[in-house]
Design an enzyme around this catalytic site. Structure first.
Site, PDB file in Angstrom:
ATOM      1  N   GLU A 158     -10.673  31.927  35.058  1.00 52.16           N
ATOM      2  CA  GLU A 158     -11.654  31.493  35.859  1.00 52.16           C
ATOM      3  C   GLU A 158     -11.675  32.156  37.597  1.00 52.16           C
ATOM      4  O   GLU A 158     -10.617  30.758  38.105  1.00 52.16           O
ATOM      5  CB  GLU A 158     -12.287  30.815  35.548  1.00 52.16           C
ATOM      6  CG  GLU A 158     -14.585  30.591  36.472  1.00 52.16           C
ATOM      7  CD  GLU A 158     -14.745  29.084  35.620  1.00 52.16           C
ATOM      8  OE1 GLU A 158     -13.977  28.539  34.879  1.00 52.16           O
ATOM      9  OE2 GLU A 158     -15.666  28.798  35.809  1.00 52.16           O
ATOM     10  N   HIS A 200      -9.975  29.123  29.291  1.00 56.63           N
ATOM     11  CA  HIS A 200      -9.463  29.922  30.390  1.00 56.63           C
ATOM     12  C   HIS A 200      -8.799  28.723  30.924  1.00 56.63           C
ATOM     13  O   HIS A 200      -9.042  26.955  30.812  1.00 56.63           O
ATOM     14  CB  HIS A 200     -10.733  30.569  30.853  1.00 56.63           C
ATOM     15  CG  HIS A 200     -11.562  29.296  30.874  1.00 56.63           C
ATOM     16  ND1 HIS A 200     -12.985  28.957  30.191  1.00 56.63           N
ATOM     17  CD2 HIS A 200     -12.247  28.403  32.238  1.00 56.63           C
ATOM     18  CE1 HIS A 200     -13.633  28.363  31.256  1.00 56.63           C
ATOM     19  NE2 HIS A 200     -13.137  27.536  32.389  1.00 56.63           N
ATOM     20  N   HIS A 227      -9.333  23.378  37.207  1.00 56.37           N
ATOM     21  CA  HIS A 227     -10.006  22.860  35.278  1.00 56.37           C
ATOM     22  C   HIS A 227      -9.307  23.886  34.530  1.00 56.37           C
ATOM     23  O   HIS A 227      -8.764  24.914  34.615  1.00 56.37           O
ATOM     24  CB  HIS A 227     -11.271  22.972  35.581  1.00 56.37           C
ATOM     25  CG  HIS A 227     -12.345  23.639  34.944  1.00 56.37           C
ATOM     26  ND1 HIS A 227     -12.712  24.471  36.260  1.00 56.37           N
ATOM     27  CD2 HIS A 227     -12.192  24.906  33.955  1.00 56.37           C
ATOM     28  CE1 HIS A 227     -13.842  24.796  35.327  1.00 56.37           C
ATOM     29  NE2 HIS A 227     -13.714  25.024  34.430  1.00 56.37           N
TER      30      HIS A 227
HETATM   31 CO    CO Z   1     -14.704  27.017  33.793  1.00 58.28          CO
END
Ligand code: CO
Length: 134
Positions: A130, A79, A7
């Site tokens: 991440e 992020h 994502h």
């Molecule tokens: Co995230």
């Protein structure tokens, strides 16, 4: 080491307006808001088929994204999340090459119930990364 883009997270000042933008203007499939108290955020997931957009809004007084929104009042990209098969192996390999892992270096449970770690943006082209074990 990294696999698919899981994502992209975008911090937004108005979650309802952002959800409506993605649903009505962009025609995407949008989830109901999900409060994640452990993470200090409320999220809306936008399903794009090949990946997701995570719309993030602060929840509570000490949200980790509160300061981000102060600095970027219109919102902004926060992020990117890449999938890994083995998060501890990925962490060890990254650290061995000088990559800094945020926090105490131990994975915590992310927004999708899977172990995640965050990597220092200064080590990754100015982008908070991440990694999520899938
Ligand atoms: Co995230």
């Amino acid at each position: 080491m990294i696999g698919r883009l899981n994502h992209v997270a975008i911090v937004v000042p108005d979650l309802d307006a952002a959800a409506a933008l993605y649903r009505d203007t962009l025609g995407a499939k949008v989830s109901a808001p999900q409060p994640l108290e452990d993470h200090g955020v409320t999220t809306v997931f936008v399903d794009l088929g090949n990946t997701r957009i995570e719309l993030l809004h602060p929840l509570g007084d000490d949200s980790p994204i509160g300061r981000f929104l102060e600095r970027h009042p219109d919102g902004g990209m926060h992020h990117v999340c890449y999938e890994v098969d083995d998060i501890l192996a990925a962490r060890d390999q990254l650290q061995a090459q000088g990559g800094r892992v945020l926090g105490d270096g131990e994975p915590r449970t992310g927004a999708h119930g899977k172990p995640v770690l965050f990597l220092h943006p200064k080590d990754f082209c100015g982008t908070l990364v991440e990694i999520e074990q899938v």
